[in-house]
Design a protein around this motif. Structure first.
Motif, PDB file in Angstrom:
ATOM      1  N   ALA A 341      96.809 -31.963   7.810  1.00  0.00           N
ATOM      2  CA  ALA A 341      95.799 -33.009   7.528  1.00  0.00           C
ATOM      3  C   ALA A 341      96.418 -34.272   6.845  1.00  0.00           C
ATOM      4  O   ALA A 341      96.059 -35.121   7.373  1.00  0.00           O
ATOM      5  N   TYR A 342      97.341 -34.021   5.945  1.00  0.00           N
ATOM      6  CA  TYR A 342      98.227 -35.281   5.511  1.00  0.00           C
ATOM      7  C   TYR A 342      98.833 -36.169   6.745  1.00  0.00           C
ATOM      8  O   TYR A 342      98.525 -37.253   6.813  1.00  0.00           O
ATOM      9  N   ASN A 343      99.543 -35.389   7.603  1.00  0.00           N
ATOM     10  CA  ASN A 343     100.247 -36.133   8.603  1.00  0.00           C
ATOM     11  C   ASN A 343      99.210 -36.802   9.697  1.00  0.00           C
ATOM     12  O   ASN A 343      99.324 -37.971   9.979  1.00  0.00           O
ATOM     13  N   TRP A 344      98.018 -36.196   9.839  1.00  0.00           N
ATOM     14  CA  TRP A 344      96.927 -36.972  10.646  1.00  0.00           C
ATOM     15  C   TRP A 344      96.323 -38.036  10.000  1.00  0.00           C
ATOM     16  O   TRP A 344      96.320 -39.075  10.578  1.00  0.00           O
ATOM     17  N   VAL A 345      96.124 -37.869   8.687  1.00  0.00           N
ATOM     18  CA  VAL A 345      95.571 -39.130   7.957  1.00  0.00           C
ATOM     19  C   VAL A 345      96.700 -40.250   7.902  1.00  0.00           C
ATOM     20  O   VAL A 345      96.228 -41.686   7.833  1.00  0.00           O
ATOM     21  N   ARG A 346      97.996 -39.726   7.575  1.00  0.00           N
ATOM     22  CA  ARG A 346      98.754 -41.159   7.581  1.00  0.00           C
ATOM     23  C   ARG A 346      98.826 -41.673   9.002  1.00  0.00           C
ATOM     24  O   ARG A 346      99.090 -43.043   8.979  1.00  0.00           O
ATOM     25  N   GLN A 347      98.594 -41.010  10.018  1.00  0.00           N
ATOM     26  CA  GLN A 347      98.942 -41.863  11.219  1.00  0.00           C
ATOM     27  C   GLN A 347      97.813 -42.558  11.924  1.00  0.00           C
ATOM     28  O   GLN A 347      97.833 -43.523  12.494  1.00  0.00           O
ATOM     29  N   ASN A 348      96.658 -41.991  11.459  1.00  0.00           N
ATOM     30  CA  ASN A 348      95.275 -42.488  11.798  1.00  0.00           C
ATOM     31  C   ASN A 348      94.221 -43.231  10.869  1.00  0.00           C
ATOM     32  O   ASN A 348      93.496 -43.891  11.381  1.00  0.00           O
ATOM     33  N   ALA A 349      94.676 -43.131   9.566  1.00  0.00           N
ATOM     34  CA  ALA A 349      93.414 -43.648   8.593  1.00  0.00           C
ATOM     35  C   ALA A 349      94.223 -44.749   7.509  1.00  0.00           C
ATOM     36  O   ALA A 349      93.576 -44.803   6.482  1.00  0.00           O
ATOM     37  N   ASP A 350      95.320 -45.200   7.754  1.00  0.00           N
ATOM     38  CA  ASP A 350      95.945 -46.192   7.092  1.00  0.00           C
ATOM     39  C   ASP A 350      94.834 -47.432   7.059  1.00  0.00           C
ATOM     40  O   ASP A 350      94.662 -48.138   8.081  1.00  0.00           O
ATOM     41  N   ILE A 351      94.201 -47.705   5.839  1.00  0.00           N
ATOM     42  CA  ILE A 351      93.348 -48.858   5.559  1.00  0.00           C
ATOM     43  C   ILE A 351      94.060 -50.250   6.231  1.00  0.00           C
ATOM     44  O   ILE A 351      93.264 -50.937   6.681  1.00  0.00           O
ATOM     45  N   ARG A 352      95.207 -50.577   5.901  1.00  0.00           N
ATOM     46  CA  ARG A 352      95.697 -51.764   6.411  1.00  0.00           C
ATOM     47  C   ARG A 352      95.921 -52.040   7.653  1.00  0.00           C
ATOM     48  O   ARG A 352      95.457 -52.977   8.389  1.00  0.00           O
ATOM     49  N   LYS A 353      96.249 -50.784   8.459  1.00  0.00           N
ATOM     50  CA  LYS A 353      96.189 -51.010  10.006  1.00  0.00           C
ATOM     51  C   LYS A 353      94.713 -51.167  10.657  1.00  0.00           C
ATOM     52  O   LYS A 353      94.477 -51.826  11.426  1.00  0.00           O
ATOM     53  N   LEU A 354      93.943 -50.182   9.796  1.00  0.00           N
ATOM     54  CA  LEU A 354      92.484 -50.562  10.457  1.00  0.00           C
ATOM     55  C   LEU A 354      91.961 -51.841  10.083  1.00  0.00           C
ATOM     56  O   LEU A 354      91.282 -52.546  11.075  1.00  0.00           O
ATOM     57  N   ASN A 355      92.341 -52.413   8.876  1.00  0.00           N
ATOM     58  CA  ASN A 355      91.920 -53.764   8.508  1.00  0.00           C
ATOM     59  C   ASN A 355      92.303 -54.900   9.603  1.00  0.00           C
ATOM     60  O   ASN A 355      91.984 -55.992   9.872  1.00  0.00           O
ATOM     61  N   ASP A 356      93.680 -54.647   9.921  1.00  0.00           N
ATOM     62  CA  ASP A 356      94.447 -55.389  10.835  1.00  0.00           C
ATOM     63  C   ASP A 356      93.654 -55.395  12.141  1.00  0.00           C
ATOM     64  O   ASP A 356      93.422 -56.659  12.691  1.00  0.00           O
ATOM     65  N   SER A 357      93.209 -54.336  12.754  1.00  0.00           N
ATOM     66  CA  SER A 357      92.362 -54.339  13.832  1.00  0.00           C
ATOM     67  C   SER A 357      90.977 -55.137  13.724  1.00  0.00           C
ATOM     68  O   SER A 357      90.569 -55.818  14.604  1.00  0.00           O
ATOM     69  N   LEU A 358      90.357 -54.882  12.424  1.00  0.00           N
ATOM     70  CA  LEU A 358      89.019 -55.598  12.308  1.00  0.00           C
ATOM     71  C   LEU A 358      89.314 -57.069  12.103  1.00  0.00           C
ATOM     72  O   LEU A 358      88.501 -57.703  12.525  1.00  0.00           O
ATOM     73  N   GLU A 359      90.326 -57.379  11.494  1.00  0.00           N
ATOM     74  CA  GLU A 359      90.637 -58.847  11.349  1.00  0.00           C
ATOM     75  C   GLU A 359      90.945 -59.386  12.802  1.00  0.00           C
ATOM     76  O   GLU A 359      90.376 -60.659  13.042  1.00  0.00           O
ATOM     77  N   LYS A 360      91.482 -58.845  13.680  1.00  0.00           N
ATOM     78  CA  LYS A 360      91.912 -59.325  15.064  1.00  0.00           C
ATOM     79  C   LYS A 360      90.543 -59.481  15.747  1.00  0.00           C
ATOM     80  O   LYS A 360      90.220 -60.309  16.481  1.00  0.00           O
ATOM     81  N   LEU A 361      89.512 -58.424  15.518  1.00  0.00           N
ATOM     82  CA  LEU A 361      88.124 -58.548  15.979  1.00  0.00           C
ATOM     83  C   LEU A 361      87.443 -59.753  15.494  1.00  0.00           C
ATOM     84  O   LEU A 361      86.880 -60.432  16.296  1.00  0.00           O
ATOM     85  N   TYR A 362      87.687 -60.208  14.236  1.00  0.00           N
ATOM     86  CA  TYR A 362      87.084 -61.296  13.731  1.00  0.00           C
ATOM     87  C   TYR A 362      87.373 -62.649  14.511  1.00  0.00           C
ATOM     88  O   TYR A 362      86.657 -63.539  14.922  1.00  0.00           O
ATOM     89  N   TYR A 363      88.577 -62.947  14.841  1.00  0.00           N
ATOM     90  CA  TYR A 363      89.212 -63.762  15.513  1.00  0.00           C
ATOM     91  C   TYR A 363      88.804 -63.841  16.923  1.00  0.00           C
ATOM     92  O   TYR A 363      88.514 -64.830  17.546  1.00  0.00           O
ATOM     93  N   GLU A 364      88.569 -62.627  17.531  1.00  0.00           N
ATOM     94  CA  GLU A 364      88.202 -62.322  18.987  1.00  0.00           C
ATOM     95  C   GLU A 364      86.717 -63.147  19.147  1.00  0.00           C
ATOM     96  O   GLU A 364      86.369 -63.584  20.244  1.00  0.00           O
TER      97      GLU A 364
END
Length: 367
Positions: A341-364
């Motif tokens: 579970a820990y390995n999955w969350v490290r790979q898929n749920a890092d708030i910085r990476k998720l917010n990177d994608s959201l910020e990119k959406l804002y610009y789009e």
């Protein structure tokens, strides 16, 4: 970029607001309740106080508050208007006529169709909001399927409140908190979900007499209970009838920055909801390498399986109690589960990476 958020002062929104401010954006917040967290360099606008009112009061006052809301949005003139929840926040944001509206679903706001057969106006508002927002975000495929039961959004975007690994760090010891709570040598079951029927707190409580037979000194730590809430009162009466008050501890609402401490002192974290979206509780528990007990519901089954958590039958005190005992026993199987579970969350749920994608959406969409 000028971003205006609309929503209650829940941890997921608070974390998002802080991160976007730190990225250098001009951030505004139209709060739907009285904000519990105050940020430097963020404009918090007057509350739209519809929550907490009676059904009749909300509907009578809605036109007046919508007028105030639209006036605020026009005054702020943001590049992005981001509403958290499909309820009043989403309705007001889409109905305002603003172009770049993002609506973030949270689970319960789109998984309630079966409870709204007689509420035609609110059903229409949800469908209209999901259909006319520029972007609708969803946490997992189950949530997306539920969204499409209401309407087909113009654009669906996968985003959820991830884990801040600076705060949620399993390597930091919390012995002082155990001492402060006077539970230094006790097994701890942590229930961090709100005291509402959907959380099935009654089933959690009914496991205590069973678990006590194996761990007599176990303590269940509950948070987000409300003293004047009818459900909370009934749960505390149930605790009295079962004579397990000595095995229960009630906390006030825990600040997001302190949640890691409570995960850290816990042996088991339990979240057996009837319906849920993409809850930070689960992800944070996994990041803290805690044995997690969850119910077998579609949203959880779509996210993980028995390799990640102890999964129990919905509203079944026997299988739930059995899982608690297994979690407290700490066998090799649960140890491996926590690592997976820990390995999955490290790979898929890092708030910085998720917010990177959201910020990119804002610009789009801000073109």
């Amino acid at each position: 970029m000028k971003i205006c958020y609309v929503g209650v002062s829940a941890p997921r929104l608070v974390n998002l607001i802080g991160d976007m401010r730190d990225r250098g954006h001009e951030v505004h917040w139209i709060a739907i309740d009285t904000p519990k967290y105050i940020f430097p360099n963020i404009d918090i606008h007057d509350s739209i106080k519809l929550y907490g009112r009676s059904f009749l009061g909300r509907n009578l006052l809605a036109p007046y508050y919508f007028f105030l809301f639209k006036k605020k949005v026009n005054l702020i003139s943001p590049d992005i208007l981001h509403a958290i929840n499909v309820g009043w926040t989403g309705w007001f944001s889409v109905l305002s006529g603003f172009k770049n509206v993002i609506v973030t679903t949270q689970g319960g706001d789109v998984m309630i169709r079966q409870n709204m057969n007689n509420d035609l106006i609110h059903k229409w508002l949800r469908s209209y909001t999901l259909q006319h927002a520029a972007v609708v975000t969803y946490g997992n495929d189950t949530m997306l399927n539920d969204i499409k039961q209401w309407a087909c959004p113009k654009r669906a975007f996968k985003y959820f409140a991830g884990v801040n690994f600076d705060l949620i760090n399993f390597t930091k010891p919390q012995n002082k908190l155990r001492k402060k709570l006077n539970i230094e040598n006790r097994k701890v079951v942590f229930s961090p979900r709100t005291f509402v029927p959907n959380s099935n707190i009654d089933i959690v409580i009914q496991t205590i007499p069973i678990v006590k037979k194996s761990f007599p000194d176990v303590v269940y730590v509950f948070t987000y209970h409300v003293e004047n809430n009818d459900y909370s009162s009934r749960m505390k009466e149930l605790i009295g009838r079962l004579d397990v008050a000595g095995n229960c501890m009630f906390l006030e609402e825990v600040c997001p920055n302190e949640m890691a401490s409570y995960y850290s002192i816990s042996d088991v974290v339990i979240s057996i909801l009837t319906s849920d979206g993409m809850p930070a509780t689960l992800l944070e528990s996994m990041a803290m390498k805690k044995t997690l007990i969850i119910s077998k519901i579609p949203s959880y089954l779509g996210l993980m399986n028995e390799n990640y958590a102890l999964m129990v039958d919905h509203r079944d005190k026997q299988t739930t109690a059995k899982a608690v005992i297994k979690g407290l026993t700490r066998d090799e199987e649960t140890a491996q589960m926590k690592e997976i579970a820990y390995n999955w969350v490290r790979q898929n749920a890092d708030i910085r990476k998720l917010n990177d994608s959201l910020e990119k959406l804002y610009y789009e969409i801000n073109v």
